[in-house]
Design a protein around this motif. Structure first.
Motif, short mmCIF file in Angstrom:
data_model
loop_
_atom_site.label_atom_id
_atom_site.label_comp_id
_atom_site.label_asym_id
_atom_site.label_seq_id
_atom_site.Cartn_x
_atom_site.Cartn_y
_atom_site.Cartn_z
N ALA A 90 0.90 -0.97 -0.14
CA ALA A 90 0.35 0.25 -0.40
C ALA A 90 0.72 1.52 -0.33
O ALA A 90 0.64 2.07 -0.63
CB ALA A 90 -1.49 0.05 1.31
N ILE A 91 1.59 1.20 1.05
CA ILE A 91 2.14 2.50 0.53
C ILE A 91 3.73 2.45 -0.53
O ILE A 91 3.77 4.03 -0.65
CB ILE A 91 3.72 2.63 2.34
N GLY A 92 4.27 1.66 -0.64
CA GLY A 92 4.48 1.44 -1.88
C GLY A 92 4.21 1.95 -3.05
O GLY A 92 4.75 2.72 -3.72
N TRP A 93 2.85 1.29 -3.36
CA TRP A 93 2.35 2.11 -4.70
C TRP A 93 2.35 3.62 -4.02
O TRP A 93 2.14 4.29 -5.27
CB TRP A 93 1.34 1.27 -4.56
N VAL A 94 1.50 3.56 -3.25
CA VAL A 94 1.11 5.43 -3.28
C VAL A 94 2.41 5.97 -4.01
O VAL A 94 2.02 7.45 -4.39
CB VAL A 94 0.55 6.04 -1.45
N ALA A 95 3.54 5.78 -3.09
CA ALA A 95 4.90 6.57 -2.91
C ALA A 95 5.35 5.84 -4.48
O ALA A 95 5.70 7.06 -5.12
CB ALA A 95 5.77 6.27 -2.52
N TRP A 96 5.43 5.61 -4.91
CA TRP A 96 6.11 5.44 -6.25
C TRP A 96 4.86 5.74 -7.22
O TRP A 96 4.94 6.93 -8.89
CB TRP A 96 5.11 3.84 -6.65
N GLY A 378 0.77 15.01 -2.85
CA GLY A 378 0.01 14.13 -1.85
C GLY A 378 0.26 12.79 -1.55
O GLY A 378 0.49 12.63 -0.68
N ALA A 379 1.37 12.65 -3.02
CA ALA A 379 0.87 10.64 -2.38
C ALA A 379 2.63 10.80 -1.88
O ALA A 379 2.47 10.29 -0.79
CB ALA A 379 1.49 10.08 -4.12
N ILE A 380 3.24 11.98 -1.82
CA ILE A 380 5.20 11.42 -1.22
C ILE A 380 4.36 11.77 0.67
O ILE A 380 4.92 11.15 0.88
CB ILE A 380 5.81 12.38 -2.18
N VAL A 381 3.69 13.02 1.13
CA VAL A 381 3.36 12.84 1.84
C VAL A 381 2.94 11.89 2.56
O VAL A 381 2.58 11.41 3.80
CB VAL A 381 2.52 14.57 2.15
N LEU A 382 1.62 11.41 1.86
CA LEU A 382 0.50 10.46 2.51
C LEU A 382 1.63 9.12 2.63
O LEU A 382 1.73 8.70 3.57
CB LEU A 382 0.03 10.00 1.73
N SER A 383 2.56 9.07 1.88
CA SER A 383 3.65 7.43 1.89
C SER A 383 4.62 7.51 3.20
O SER A 383 4.85 6.72 3.28
CB SER A 383 4.15 7.48 0.75
N MET A 384 4.85 8.79 3.50
CA MET A 384 5.69 8.92 4.27
C MET A 384 5.14 8.68 6.03
O MET A 384 5.70 8.75 6.56
CB MET A 384 6.42 10.45 4.76
#
Length: 535
Positions: A90-96, A378-384
Motif C-alpha cells: 500500500a505504502i510503496g504504491w502510493v509513494a511510486w 500528496g502521494a509522497i507526503v501520505l507515503s511517509m
C-alpha cells in the motif's frame, strides 16, 4: 542482468547528503522567497527554521530504521518489516505514484525556464499559458524525451557515477544561491521591515508561509536519501548525517535567501503590502531583484541555476524512483523481475519501466502538467506516514536488534513526527488529496489482479496490520474537506483545526502501532537483513 538483490554500497556520506540536498534545491528555490514573503512578510525569515525543525523530527525517525535496515527503496520497503507485505504494498504504491511523476515535472520545469530565452521559445506552443500550464510543442516533446532518456542513461552506469555527477551539480546548485544571497545581503536594508513591521500578519502569516507558501513542501526532497540508503557505505553514519544534515543545509540556504530577498525589496513596491508583490517576470523574483540592483551577471546565473536545478532534481528522482520500484516489486505488487540489478548495480528494468511511464505522463499532461504536482506532493507526503509508526513498532518487536543510530525519547519523537506528517497532509488540501483516490483505486485493482494470479500472495498480506490505513486516509480526507486549505470548506476555525488534526493523528498512531505484526513474525523479516555494526 545479475541477481535480483545486488546493489553496490558505493555512496559515501557527502554523496548521500547531496542526494538529499539535490532533491530539495530545485527550481523552486528561485520563487520560494517571494511566495513565503507574500504570506508572512519579513517574518518569512523564521518560517524556514521552523519548517526545517519540523522535518528534522521526521528525518530522525527514518534515520533510526534506515540505519538499522539499510535496504533499497526504503520508503516503500521499511514498513514491511513491522507491518507486513500488505502495508508495504500500500505504502510503496502510493509513494511510486508520487515518485514517477517527478522526472516529467522537473523536465517540463527545466524546459519552461529555458524557453524564456528567445533561442529556445520553440519548446512551447506560442501564446500558451505559464505557471505549469504551458503546452509543449512537438519539438518540445522531442527535447523532453531526450532529457528523460538522459536521466535514465546517466543512472545506468552505476551509483558511483551518479553520485559524482549529482555531487558536482549540487555544488553548483548550492554555490549560486549562496552567491545570490550574499550579493543581496550586501544591499540589505531594514526599510522594507520598517514599512510594514516584521510580522504584519502575525504568527498566522508565518503558518501560512509554512503551509500554502510552500515552505514545508520544499524540504520533502530529503526523502530521496532514504531510497538510496541500501547503497550507502557505513550506513550507521552516512544515513543519519545525510538525512538530518541535508535538511539543516537547506534550512540555512533558504533562510539566507529569504533574509537577502526581504532586505532588497524596494519599499515603494509595498503599497499593497507583501501580498501584492509582483512575481518578477518569467525568470522569477530573484532575477528581477538582481537586475534592478544592476547585478546583471548574477541575474543571468539565476537563469542558469533555474535550468540546472530541475536537471539535478530529475537525475536524483530517476535514481530514487528506480529503487522504490524495486521495493514495490519485492513486496509483490510489480513483477519480481523488476527487482533485478544490472552488472553496474543499477535496477535497470525498473528504471526502464519508469521511463516509459514518464514518457506517457509527459504526453498525457503536455497541456496542463501542473496537475501532476498534486499527485506528486500528496502521494509522497501520505507515503511517509508509516515511518514514525514503524520505528515505534520495531522497538517493541525487535528490542535487541542492533541499532547503529538510536533515537533518544523515541516515543515522544515518533508521535511528534506522526503529527507533523498528518499536519502536512492536512495542509496539502482537499483538492489534492481527493485526487489521490483515483491512483489508490487503481492500486487496489492491480493488487486484486496480482492476488488472482498468485494465490500465495493473498496469504502473506497480513490484512490485520493493514486495516487501520483505511480510516487514516478517510479521516485525513475528511479533515482536508472541512479545513481551510486547497479547496476545503473552511468549517474548522484556525487554531481549532490544528488541535483536531493533532488529536486525530495521536489516536491513529496508537492504532497503527498496535496493528503491527506479532514480534516473532517481525523478527523473522528483520533477520533477512544483515545487521549493521554500531560505530
Amino acid at each position: 542482468m545479475d541477481g535480483p538483490h545486488a546493489p553496490d554500497r558505493s555512496i559515501g556520506t557527502i554523496g548521500l547528503t547531496f542526494v538529499a540536498v539535490g532533491g530539495v534545491v530545485g527550481s523552486g528555490v528561485l520563487f520560494a522567497p517571494l511566495f513565503a514573503a507574500q504570506q508572512a512578510g519579513p517574518a518569512a525569515i523564521i518560517a524556514w527554521p521552523i519548517a526545517g525543525l519540523m522535518l528534522v523530527t521526521v528525518a530522525l525517525v527514518y534515520a533510526e530504521i534506515s540505519a538499522m535496515l539499510p535496504v533499497v527503496g526504503g520508503l516503500g520497503l521499511l514498513p514491511t518489516y513491522s507491518h507486513g507485505q500488505g502495508v508495504g504494498i500500500a505504502i510503496g504504491w502510493v509513494a511510486w505514484v508520487g515518485y514517477v511523476t517527478a522526472a516529467p515535472i522537473e523536465t517540463q520545469a527545466m524546459l519552461e525556464y529555458a524557453s524564456n530565452e528567445p533561442a529556445f521559445d520553440w519548446l512551447f506552443v506560442a501564446g500558451a499559458a505559464s505557471d505549469g500550464e504551458s503546452a509543449l510543442s512537438l519539438p518540445g516533446i522531442a527535447a523532453a524525451t531526450v532529457v528523460l532518456v538522459a536521466f535514465t542513461g546517466l543512472n545506468a552506469f552505476g551509483v558511483a557515477l551518479f553520485t559524482r555527477i549529482n555531487s558536482a551539480l549540487t555544488w553548483v546548485k548550492l554555490v549560486i544561491p549562496v552567491a545570490i544571497a550574499v550579493a543581496l545581503l550586501t544591499r540589505f536594508s531594514t526599510a522594507p521591515i520598517r514599512e510594514t513591521g516584521f510580522a504584519p500578519e502575525g504568527m498566522t502569516g508565518v503558518l501560512s508561509a509554512i503551509t500554502t507558501g510552500g515552505v514545508v513542501f520544499a524540504f520533502l526532497g530529503f526523502r530521496h536519501a532514504l531510497d538510496l540508503a541500501g547503497e550507502a557505505r557505513r550506513p550507521q553514519v552516512t544515513i543519519p548525517v545525510a538525512l538530518v544534515g541535508g535538511i539543516l543545509i537547506c534550512t540555512v540556504l533558504f533562510t539566507l535567501l529569504q533574509l537577502g530577498f526581504v532586505g532588497a525589496v524596494d519599499p515603494a513596491e509595498l503599497d499593497s503590502g507583501w501580498a501584492g508583490l509582483d512575481k518578477g517576470g518569467a525568470n522569477g523574483p530573484l532575477a528581477a531583484l538582481l537586475s534592478g540592483l544592476g547585478m546583471t551577471v548574477l541575474a543571468k546565473l539565476v537563469v542558469a541555476d533555474a535550468v540546472l536545478g530541475p536537471f539535478g532534481a530529475g537525475l536524483v528522482s530517476t535514481a530514487s524512483t528506480g529503487r522504490l520500484t524495486v521495493a514495490v516489486a519485492q513486496n509483490g505488487l510489480f513483477p519480481r523481475a523488476l527487482s533485478a540489478f544490472s552488472r553496474h548495480g543499477v535496477p535497470m528494468r525498473a528504471m526502464v519501466l519508469n521511463l516509459v511511464v514518464g514518457l506517457a505522463l509527459l504526453l498525457a499532461f503536455r497541456d496542463g502538467w501542473s496537475e501532476l504536482l498534486s499527485y506528486n506532493s500528496g502521494a509522497i507526503v501520505l507515503s511517509m506516514c508509516l515511518g514514525p509508526v514503524t520505528v515505534m513498532a520495531l522497538r517493541h518487536q525487535v528490542p535487541d536488534r542492533v541499532r547503529p543510530f538510536r533515537l533518544h525519547a523515541v516515543s515522544v519523537m515518533a508521535r511528534v513526527a506522526f503529527v507533523v506528517i498528518t499536519l502536512i497532509i492536512y495542509w496539502t488540501g482537499w483538492e489534492t488529496m481527493v485526487k489521490l483516490t483515483i491512483p489508490i483505486a487503481v492500486g487496489v485493482a492491480v493488487l486484486a489482479w496480482r492476488v488472482l494470479r498468485d494465490p500465495q500472495l493473498r496469504g502473506s498480506l497480513a490484512l490485520g496490520s493493514l486495516v487501520w490505513l483505511g480510516p487514516y486516509y478517510a479521516g485525513a480526507l475528511l479533515l482536508t474537506f472541512l479545513g481551510r486549505f486547497g479547496g476545503g470548506r473552511d468549517v474548522l476555525p484556525a487554531g481549532v483545526d490544528m488541535v483536531v488534526v493533532t488529536v486525530f493523528a495521536l489516536a491513529l498512531f496508537e492504532w497503527g502501532v498496535r496493528s503491527a505484526l506479532p514480534a516473532a513474525d517481525a523478527a523473522a523479516l528483520v533477520a533477512t537483513v544483515p545487521p549493521v555494526r554500531a560505530s
